[in-house]
Design a protein around this motif. Structure first.
Motif, PDB file in Angstrom:
ATOM      1  N   VAL A  49     -11.812  22.011 -52.270  1.00  0.00           N
ATOM      2  CA  VAL A  49     -11.753  20.910 -53.172  1.00  0.00           C
ATOM      3  C   VAL A  49     -12.874  20.162 -52.938  1.00  0.00           C
ATOM      4  O   VAL A  49     -13.444  19.709 -53.882  1.00  0.00           O
ATOM      5  N   ILE A  50     -13.028  19.771 -51.705  1.00  0.00           N
ATOM      6  CA  ILE A  50     -14.078  18.807 -51.262  1.00  0.00           C
ATOM      7  C   ILE A  50     -15.535  19.456 -51.584  1.00  0.00           C
ATOM      8  O   ILE A  50     -16.343  18.910 -51.990  1.00  0.00           O
ATOM      9  N   ALA A  51     -15.578  20.779 -51.210  1.00  0.00           N
ATOM     10  CA  ALA A  51     -17.032  21.377 -51.460  1.00  0.00           C
ATOM     11  C   ALA A  51     -17.146  21.368 -53.111  1.00  0.00           C
ATOM     12  O   ALA A  51     -18.393  20.987 -53.458  1.00  0.00           O
ATOM     13  N   LYS A  52     -16.257  21.423 -53.878  1.00  0.00           N
ATOM     14  CA  LYS A  52     -16.539  21.572 -55.185  1.00  0.00           C
ATOM     15  C   LYS A  52     -17.016  20.114 -55.902  1.00  0.00           C
ATOM     16  O   LYS A  52     -17.836  19.746 -56.599  1.00  0.00           O
ATOM     17  N   ALA A  53     -16.188  19.217 -55.305  1.00  0.00           N
ATOM     18  CA  ALA A  53     -16.542  17.814 -55.874  1.00  0.00           C
ATOM     19  C   ALA A  53     -18.052  17.250 -55.084  1.00  0.00           C
ATOM     20  O   ALA A  53     -18.650  16.499 -55.911  1.00  0.00           O
ATOM     21  N   LEU A  54     -18.339  17.989 -54.060  1.00  0.00           N
ATOM     22  CA  LEU A  54     -19.892  17.489 -53.548  1.00  0.00           C
ATOM     23  C   LEU A  54     -20.731  18.518 -54.032  1.00  0.00           C
ATOM     24  O   LEU A  54     -21.904  18.476 -53.768  1.00  0.00           O
ATOM     25  N   ASP A  55     -20.281  19.612 -54.928  1.00  0.00           N
ATOM     26  CA  ASP A  55     -21.374  20.328 -55.493  1.00  0.00           C
ATOM     27  C   ASP A  55     -22.162  21.315 -54.463  1.00  0.00           C
ATOM     28  O   ASP A  55     -23.086  21.615 -54.427  1.00  0.00           O
ATOM     29  N   GLU A  56     -21.097  21.633 -53.550  1.00  0.00           N
ATOM     30  CA  GLU A  56     -21.676  22.487 -52.486  1.00  0.00           C
ATOM     31  C   GLU A  56     -20.907  24.131 -52.604  1.00  0.00           C
ATOM     32  O   GLU A  56     -20.089  24.179 -53.752  1.00  0.00           O
ATOM     33  N   ASP A  57     -21.308  25.116 -51.895  1.00  0.00           N
ATOM     34  CA  ASP A  57     -20.863  26.224 -51.912  1.00  0.00           C
ATOM     35  C   ASP A  57     -19.346  26.202 -51.504  1.00  0.00           C
ATOM     36  O   ASP A  57     -18.780  25.654 -50.566  1.00  0.00           O
ATOM     37  N   ILE A  58     -18.429  26.665 -52.478  1.00  0.00           N
ATOM     38  CA  ILE A  58     -16.860  26.694 -52.476  1.00  0.00           C
ATOM     39  C   ILE A  58     -16.577  27.550 -51.318  1.00  0.00           C
ATOM     40  O   ILE A  58     -15.470  27.100 -50.595  1.00  0.00           O
ATOM     41  N   ALA A  59     -17.001  28.605 -51.322  1.00  0.00           N
ATOM     42  CA  ALA A  59     -16.368  29.733 -50.219  1.00  0.00           C
ATOM     43  C   ALA A  59     -16.574  29.233 -48.871  1.00  0.00           C
ATOM     44  O   ALA A  59     -15.768  29.427 -47.840  1.00  0.00           O
ATOM     45  N   ALA A  60     -17.853  28.637 -48.631  1.00  0.00           N
ATOM     46  CA  ALA A  60     -18.250  28.201 -47.447  1.00  0.00           C
ATOM     47  C   ALA A  60     -17.049  26.839 -47.026  1.00  0.00           C
ATOM     48  O   ALA A  60     -16.655  26.770 -45.743  1.00  0.00           O
ATOM     49  N   GLY A  61     -17.017  26.031 -47.913  1.00  0.00           N
ATOM     50  CA  GLY A  61     -15.925  24.950 -47.954  1.00  0.00           C
ATOM     51  C   GLY A  61     -14.576  25.372 -47.613  1.00  0.00           C
ATOM     52  O   GLY A  61     -13.992  24.695 -46.526  1.00  0.00           O
ATOM     53  N   ALA A  62     -14.033  26.456 -48.154  1.00  0.00           N
ATOM     54  CA  ALA A  62     -12.955  26.857 -47.937  1.00  0.00           C
ATOM     55  C   ALA A  62     -12.503  27.582 -46.683  1.00  0.00           C
ATOM     56  O   ALA A  62     -11.834  27.383 -45.841  1.00  0.00           O
ATOM     57  N   ALA A  63     -13.961  28.455 -46.044  1.00  0.00           N
ATOM     58  CA  ALA A  63     -13.900  28.956 -44.996  1.00  0.00           C
ATOM     59  C   ALA A  63     -13.696  27.870 -43.814  1.00  0.00           C
ATOM     60  O   ALA A  63     -13.317  28.203 -42.784  1.00  0.00           O
ATOM     61  N   LEU A  64     -14.588  26.761 -43.917  1.00  0.00           N
ATOM     62  CA  LEU A  64     -14.482  25.972 -42.834  1.00  0.00           C
ATOM     63  C   LEU A  64     -13.240  25.017 -42.719  1.00  0.00           C
ATOM     64  O   LEU A  64     -12.873  24.851 -41.787  1.00  0.00           O
ATOM     65  N   GLY A  65     -12.804  24.936 -43.845  1.00  0.00           N
ATOM     66  CA  GLY A  65     -11.422  24.134 -43.953  1.00  0.00           C
ATOM     67  C   GLY A  65     -10.182  24.851 -43.451  1.00  0.00           C
ATOM     68  O   GLY A  65      -9.342  24.413 -42.586  1.00  0.00           O
ATOM     69  N   GLY A  66     -10.475  26.243 -43.751  1.00  0.00           N
ATOM     70  CA  GLY A  66      -9.338  27.284 -43.113  1.00  0.00           C
ATOM     71  C   GLY A  66      -9.357  27.227 -41.578  1.00  0.00           C
ATOM     72  O   GLY A  66      -8.385  27.169 -40.857  1.00  0.00           O
TER      73      GLY A  66
END
Length: 82
Positions: A49-66
């Motif tokens: 969600v944060i990656a999407k809000a910041l227009d970044e790579d969603i998969a990378a944001g999910a991997a880092l968050g997980g």
């Protein structure tokens, strides 16, 4: 444009914090998932969600968050509730 991203991030952070206060019971009472798996899933969703809000790579944001969610108790950031 930069202020818009800050406002989005702040709004999403407040919404996630508010939703986390709604949790009832403890870890593992509602599902059969381990506490680490629950934290990893929550971290992955928050990271995406944060990656999407910041227009970044969603998969990378999910991997880092997980990864951060699964390892937060090992690093002493979050308290074990079990």
């Amino acid at each position: 444009m930069q202020i818009s991203k800050v406002i989005r991030f702040t709004g999403l952070s407040l919404a996630l914090a508010g939703l986390s206060a709604c949790a009832q019971g403890g870890y593992g009472t509602a599902t059969g998932l381990s506490p680490d798996a629950q934290r990893a899933a929550g971290g992955a969703v928050a990271g995406a969600v944060i990656a999407k809000a910041l227009d970044e790579d969603i998969a990378a944001g999910a991997a880092l968050g997980g990864a951060a969610g699964a390892l937060c108790d090992d690093a002493g950031v979050c308290r074990r509730a079990y």
